[in-house]
Write an enzyme that holds these catalytic residues in place. Structure first.
Site, PDB file in Angstrom:
ATOM      1  N   HIS A  30       0.954  -7.519   3.406  1.00 46.51           N
ATOM      2  CA  HIS A  30       0.999  -7.335   4.860  1.00 46.51           C
ATOM      3  C   HIS A  30       0.360  -6.001   5.215  1.00 46.51           C
ATOM      4  O   HIS A  30      -0.129  -5.280   4.325  1.00 46.51           O
ATOM      5  CB  HIS A  30       2.446  -7.422   5.356  1.00 46.51           C
ATOM      6  CG  HIS A  30       3.389  -6.527   4.608  1.00 46.51           C
ATOM      7  ND1 HIS A  30       3.384  -5.159   4.744  1.00 46.51           N
ATOM      8  CD2 HIS A  30       4.328  -6.802   3.669  1.00 46.51           C
ATOM      9  CE1 HIS A  30       4.294  -4.637   3.956  1.00 46.51           C
ATOM     10  NE2 HIS A  30       4.887  -5.609   3.268  1.00 46.51           N
ATOM     11  N   GLY A  32       1.537  -3.178   5.894  1.00 49.16           N
ATOM     12  CA  GLY A  32       2.098  -2.018   5.186  1.00 49.16           C
ATOM     13  C   GLY A  32       1.376  -1.800   3.858  1.00 49.16           C
ATOM     14  O   GLY A  32       1.055  -0.674   3.479  1.00 49.16           O
ATOM     15  N   HIS A  33       1.109  -2.908   3.129  1.00 47.03           N
ATOM     16  CA  HIS A  33       0.357  -2.793   1.871  1.00 47.03           C
ATOM     17  C   HIS A  33      -1.067  -2.304   2.150  1.00 47.03           C
ATOM     18  O   HIS A  33      -1.630  -1.526   1.378  1.00 47.03           O
ATOM     19  CB  HIS A  33       0.257  -4.156   1.168  1.00 47.03           C
ATOM     20  CG  HIS A  33       1.550  -4.665   0.623  1.00 47.03           C
ATOM     21  ND1 HIS A  33       2.170  -5.798   1.103  1.00 47.03           N
ATOM     22  CD2 HIS A  33       2.349  -4.195  -0.376  1.00 47.03           C
ATOM     23  CE1 HIS A  33       3.272  -6.010   0.425  1.00 47.03           C
ATOM     24  NE2 HIS A  33       3.416  -5.058  -0.468  1.00 47.03           N
ATOM     25  N   GLY A 143       5.717   3.037  -0.870  1.00 45.70           N
ATOM     26  CA  GLY A 143       6.105   3.211   0.527  1.00 45.70           C
ATOM     27  C   GLY A 143       7.482   3.858   0.675  1.00 45.70           C
ATOM     28  O   GLY A 143       8.378   3.661  -0.154  1.00 45.70           O
TER      29      GLY A 143
END
Ligand code: PAF
Length: 272
Positions: A30, A32-33, A143
């Site tokens: 997604h 975030g990745h 993260g």
């Protein structure tokens, strides 16, 4: 992009390239990745991403089975980001060799998710250590949404004198403050709305703690409020001092509020 399935093939590439920026994932990629990969690219263009849904870090077979998998979409995303190497091993490739390092479980592994997901962090550290032993990257990108995981990996790397540097990346959120997560795919529109209301409620609580200069932080009424909003189960809501990892009691400590709760059987975690 080269897709590598066996560590013996990966080894040949590692021998040639030597310095990698490594982004470990369990797929279900997604935005975030994407941020992690973009940060990695700034350091070093030799990006290696791994996709491996590690059964050892799931404490229920059902959760492992229902974890979002979408290999085709993941490959498309990685190609668009011009990632050079994708390692997607099977179980045997990862777990059939004897490791050099011993897993170091810092006491913080017993708190928060560690308390509610027995064996989870041992499984995470086991697989990350193996990936680091195979790849020996210069950098690993992780993260801050998984702050506890990030901290425990840091402690393990330090204890074992592993030469990889950790680069921690801020949590990416949508316009409603919902953090990007692979598990979000199992939430419908109204689940997402509820999740973002809950995270915003927690965010407001932190503002209130600071404004009211609270001397004894307590979340019992916040928990009741969240259950009333329609959340079926809360694993924890806790304030953690980011410097000493202990429970934060006072407003003026450097703390984040950590939460884990279930919406539609999907377990969501965050900290801010
Ligand atoms: O954060 C994750 O996706 C996983 O825990 C990790 C670090 C890839 C290990 O399986």
């Amino acid at each position: 992009m080269k897709i590598i399935r066996q560590k013996k093939d990966l080894q040949k590439i590692i021998n040639k390239i030597k310095t990698f920026s490594f982004v470990p994932t369990m797929g279900g990629l997604h935005k975030g990745h994407e941020i992690l990969i973009k940060r990695a690219k700034k350091r070093n263009s030799n990006i290696l991403v791994s996709i491996f849904v590690n059964p050892k870090q799931f404490n229920s077979r059902k959760d492992f089975k229902s974890y979002p998998r979408n290999f085709k979409k993941d490959v498309k995303i990685l190609k668009k980001l011009k990632v050079k190497y994708l390692y997607c091993p099977n179980y045997k490739d990862i777990f059939s060799f004897k490791t050099n390092n011993k897993i170091y479980m810092h006491w913080f592994s017993k708190r928060l998710c560690g308390k509610h997901r027995p064996g989870h962090f041992k499984g995470v550290l086991d697989v990350v250590n193996r990936l680091l032993e195979i790849i020996k990257p210069k950098y690993i990108f992780l993260g801050k949404k998984d702050f506890q995981q990030l901290t425990l990996i840091k402690k393990h790397i330090k204890k074992n004198n592993i030469k990889t540097s950790i680069i921690s990346c801020n949590t990416l959120r949508d316009k409603n403050f919902l953090p990007y997560s692979s598990r979000n795919i199992n939430l419908n529109k109204s689940n997402k709305k509820l999740a973002s209301i809950v995270f915003n409620t927690i965010k407001n609580e932190k503002i209130l703690i600071k404004r009211k200069k609270m001397q004894d932080i307590n979340f019992s009424s916040l928990k009741r409020k969240i259950l009333k909003l329609g959340v079926k189960k809360i694993d924890y809501i806790e304030s953690i001092n980011l410097d000493n990892l202990k429970r934060a009691k006072k407003y003026n400590e450097n703390f984040n509020i950590f939460s884990a709760f279930f919406i539609n059987n999907v377990r969501l975690i965050d900290n801010f």
